[in-house]
Design a protein around this motif. Structure first.
Motif, PDB file in Angstrom:
ATOM      1  N   ARG A  12      11.659  19.192 -41.041  1.00  0.00           N
ATOM      2  CA  ARG A  12      12.854  20.043 -41.112  1.00  0.00           C
ATOM      3  C   ARG A  12      13.354  20.436 -39.727  1.00  0.00           C
ATOM      4  O   ARG A  12      12.668  20.253 -38.720  1.00  0.00           O
ATOM      5  CB  ARG A  12      12.582  21.273 -41.952  1.00  0.00           C
ATOM      6  CG  ARG A  12      11.426  22.071 -41.448  1.00  0.00           C
ATOM      7  CD  ARG A  12      11.259  23.290 -42.283  1.00  0.00           C
ATOM      8  NE  ARG A  12      11.168  24.366 -41.309  1.00  0.00           N
ATOM      9  CZ  ARG A  12      10.476  25.448 -41.456  1.00  0.00           C
ATOM     10  NH1 ARG A  12       9.871  25.673 -42.571  1.00  0.00           N
ATOM     11  NH2 ARG A  12      10.400  26.343 -40.526  1.00  0.00           N
ATOM     12  N   PHE A  13      14.533  20.955 -39.681  1.00  0.00           N
ATOM     13  CA  PHE A  13      15.216  21.334 -38.445  1.00  0.00           C
ATOM     14  C   PHE A  13      14.389  22.337 -37.644  1.00  0.00           C
ATOM     15  O   PHE A  13      13.864  23.299 -38.175  1.00  0.00           O
ATOM     16  CB  PHE A  13      16.574  21.946 -38.802  1.00  0.00           C
ATOM     17  CG  PHE A  13      17.347  22.433 -37.632  1.00  0.00           C
ATOM     18  CD1 PHE A  13      18.007  21.535 -36.818  1.00  0.00           C
ATOM     19  CD2 PHE A  13      17.410  23.777 -37.327  1.00  0.00           C
ATOM     20  CE1 PHE A  13      18.734  21.979 -35.726  1.00  0.00           C
ATOM     21  CE2 PHE A  13      18.131  24.225 -36.240  1.00  0.00           C
ATOM     22  CZ  PHE A  13      18.801  23.323 -35.439  1.00  0.00           C
ATOM     23  N   CYS A  14      14.265  22.099 -36.348  1.00  0.00           N
ATOM     24  CA  CYS A  14      13.509  22.997 -35.465  1.00  0.00           C
ATOM     25  C   CYS A  14      14.483  23.665 -34.499  1.00  0.00           C
ATOM     26  O   CYS A  14      15.008  23.002 -33.595  1.00  0.00           O
ATOM     27  CB  CYS A  14      12.450  22.227 -34.696  1.00  0.00           C
ATOM     28  SG  CYS A  14      11.553  23.258 -33.511  1.00  0.00           S
ATOM     29  N   PRO A  15      14.760  24.951 -34.653  1.00  0.00           N
ATOM     30  CA  PRO A  15      15.735  25.614 -33.789  1.00  0.00           C
ATOM     31  C   PRO A  15      15.311  25.660 -32.315  1.00  0.00           C
ATOM     32  O   PRO A  15      16.154  25.589 -31.433  1.00  0.00           O
ATOM     33  CB  PRO A  15      15.863  27.018 -34.371  1.00  0.00           C
ATOM     34  CG  PRO A  15      14.718  27.198 -35.291  1.00  0.00           C
ATOM     35  CD  PRO A  15      14.224  25.838 -35.670  1.00  0.00           C
ATOM     36  N   ARG A  16      14.016  25.748 -32.036  1.00  0.00           N
ATOM     37  CA  ARG A  16      13.556  25.772 -30.637  1.00  0.00           C
ATOM     38  C   ARG A  16      13.834  24.428 -29.957  1.00  0.00           C
ATOM     39  O   ARG A  16      14.276  24.383 -28.818  1.00  0.00           O
ATOM     40  CB  ARG A  16      12.074  26.105 -30.573  1.00  0.00           C
ATOM     41  CG  ARG A  16      11.794  27.541 -31.001  1.00  0.00           C
ATOM     42  CD  ARG A  16      10.346  27.853 -30.957  1.00  0.00           C
ATOM     43  NE  ARG A  16       9.926  27.953 -29.564  1.00  0.00           N
ATOM     44  CZ  ARG A  16       8.678  28.032 -29.183  1.00  0.00           C
ATOM     45  NH1 ARG A  16       7.708  28.012 -30.069  1.00  0.00           N
ATOM     46  NH2 ARG A  16       8.372  28.115 -27.908  1.00  0.00           N
ATOM     47  N   TYR A  17      13.558  23.336 -30.663  1.00  0.00           N
ATOM     48  CA  TYR A  17      13.835  22.012 -30.116  1.00  0.00           C
ATOM     49  C   TYR A  17      15.333  21.833 -29.904  1.00  0.00           C
ATOM     50  O   TYR A  17      15.770  21.357 -28.865  1.00  0.00           O
ATOM     51  CB  TYR A  17      13.284  20.930 -31.051  1.00  0.00           C
ATOM     52  CG  TYR A  17      13.649  19.542 -30.605  1.00  0.00           C
ATOM     53  CD1 TYR A  17      12.936  18.916 -29.591  1.00  0.00           C
ATOM     54  CD2 TYR A  17      14.707  18.859 -31.188  1.00  0.00           C
ATOM     55  CE1 TYR A  17      13.275  17.648 -29.173  1.00  0.00           C
ATOM     56  CE2 TYR A  17      15.055  17.593 -30.763  1.00  0.00           C
ATOM     57  CZ  TYR A  17      14.331  16.989 -29.760  1.00  0.00           C
ATOM     58  OH  TYR A  17      14.679  15.745 -29.343  1.00  0.00           O
ATOM     59  N   HIS A  18      16.102  22.234 -30.883  1.00  0.00           N
ATOM     60  CA  HIS A  18      17.560  22.104 -30.790  1.00  0.00           C
ATOM     61  C   HIS A  18      18.101  22.883 -29.593  1.00  0.00           C
ATOM     62  O   HIS A  18      18.916  22.376 -28.820  1.00  0.00           O
ATOM     63  CB  HIS A  18      18.204  22.597 -32.083  1.00  0.00           C
ATOM     64  CG  HIS A  18      19.690  22.501 -32.077  1.00  0.00           C
ATOM     65  ND1 HIS A  18      20.352  21.315 -32.203  1.00  0.00           N
ATOM     66  CD2 HIS A  18      20.643  23.452 -31.928  1.00  0.00           C
ATOM     67  CE1 HIS A  18      21.659  21.533 -32.141  1.00  0.00           C
ATOM     68  NE2 HIS A  18      21.854  22.818 -31.971  1.00  0.00           N
ATOM     69  N   ARG A  19      17.645  24.102 -29.405  1.00  0.00           N
ATOM     70  CA  ARG A  19      18.098  24.932 -28.283  1.00  0.00           C
ATOM     71  C   ARG A  19      17.693  24.302 -26.946  1.00  0.00           C
ATOM     72  O   ARG A  19      18.476  24.286 -25.992  1.00  0.00           O
ATOM     73  CB  ARG A  19      17.531  26.342 -28.407  1.00  0.00           C
ATOM     74  CG  ARG A  19      18.050  27.303 -27.352  1.00  0.00           C
ATOM     75  CD  ARG A  19      17.644  28.752 -27.575  1.00  0.00           C
ATOM     76  NE  ARG A  19      16.249  28.929 -27.923  1.00  0.00           N
ATOM     77  CZ  ARG A  19      15.795  29.345 -29.119  1.00  0.00           C
ATOM     78  NH1 ARG A  19      16.641  29.619 -30.086  1.00  0.00           N
ATOM     79  NH2 ARG A  19      14.512  29.478 -29.354  1.00  0.00           N
ATOM     80  N   VAL A  21      17.164  21.081 -26.277  1.00  0.00           N
ATOM     81  CA  VAL A  21      17.978  19.888 -26.030  1.00  0.00           C
ATOM     82  C   VAL A  21      19.406  20.271 -25.650  1.00  0.00           C
ATOM     83  O   VAL A  21      19.988  19.680 -24.736  1.00  0.00           O
ATOM     84  CB  VAL A  21      17.952  18.956 -27.260  1.00  0.00           C
ATOM     85  CG1 VAL A  21      18.969  17.843 -27.141  1.00  0.00           C
ATOM     86  CG2 VAL A  21      16.564  18.388 -27.454  1.00  0.00           C
ATOM     87  N   GLU A  22      19.959  21.243 -26.308  1.00  0.00           N
ATOM     88  CA  GLU A  22      21.314  21.700 -25.982  1.00  0.00           C
ATOM     89  C   GLU A  22      21.371  22.277 -24.571  1.00  0.00           C
ATOM     90  O   GLU A  22      22.327  22.066 -23.839  1.00  0.00           O
ATOM     91  CB  GLU A  22      21.790  22.755 -26.988  1.00  0.00           C
ATOM     92  CG  GLU A  22      22.084  22.205 -28.356  1.00  0.00           C
ATOM     93  CD  GLU A  22      23.291  21.289 -28.364  1.00  0.00           C
ATOM     94  OE1 GLU A  22      24.295  21.601 -27.703  1.00  0.00           O
ATOM     95  OE2 GLU A  22      23.208  20.249 -29.046  1.00  0.00           O
ATOM     96  N   THR A  23      20.353  23.008 -24.181  1.00  0.00           N
ATOM     97  CA  THR A  23      20.332  23.618 -22.851  1.00  0.00           C
ATOM     98  C   THR A  23      20.204  22.559 -21.764  1.00  0.00           C
ATOM     99  O   THR A  23      20.984  22.533 -20.817  1.00  0.00           O
ATOM    100  CB  THR A  23      19.167  24.622 -22.735  1.00  0.00           C
ATOM    101  OG1 THR A  23      19.334  25.636 -23.717  1.00  0.00           O
ATOM    102  CG2 THR A  23      19.109  25.251 -21.363  1.00  0.00           C
TER     103      THR A  23
END
Length: 91
Positions: A12-19, A21-23
């Motif tokens: 499932r979606f991982c908000p820490r990973y997403h943040r 990568v976005e940063t």
């Protein structure tokens, strides 16, 4: 097809990973982090290490990275006062 080579399904979606990568994917951020991999640097050293990066954008990225806990701002007292930046453990 051998089961060894079948693609894995992503969890499932991982908000820490997403943040993260976005940063790091923001313009110039990767270059700034790369420049800090060898240790702490002063502002002018960072500016010289990343040619083409404006002072305004370097300041903005350093503030953002400090706010996110990726970079630590170190103020060294004594004339003259010097400010250095270093990666944190999460950086």
């Amino acid at each position: 097809m051998n089961s060894k080579y079948q693609p894995r399904t992503l969890s499932r979606f991982c908000p820490r990973y997403h943040r993260a990568v976005e940063t790091i994917g923001r313009r110039w951020t990767g270059a700034i982090v790369r420049a800090l991999l060898s240790g702490s640097r002063g502002y002018s050293e960072l500016a010289a290490a990343v040619p083409g990066l404006s002072d305004r954008l370097l300041s903005a990225r350093l503030r953002e990275l400090a706010r996110l806990g990726v970079v630590r701002r170190i103020v060294r007292t004594g004339p003259p006062i010097r400010v250095h930046y270093a990666l944190t453990g999460s950086g």
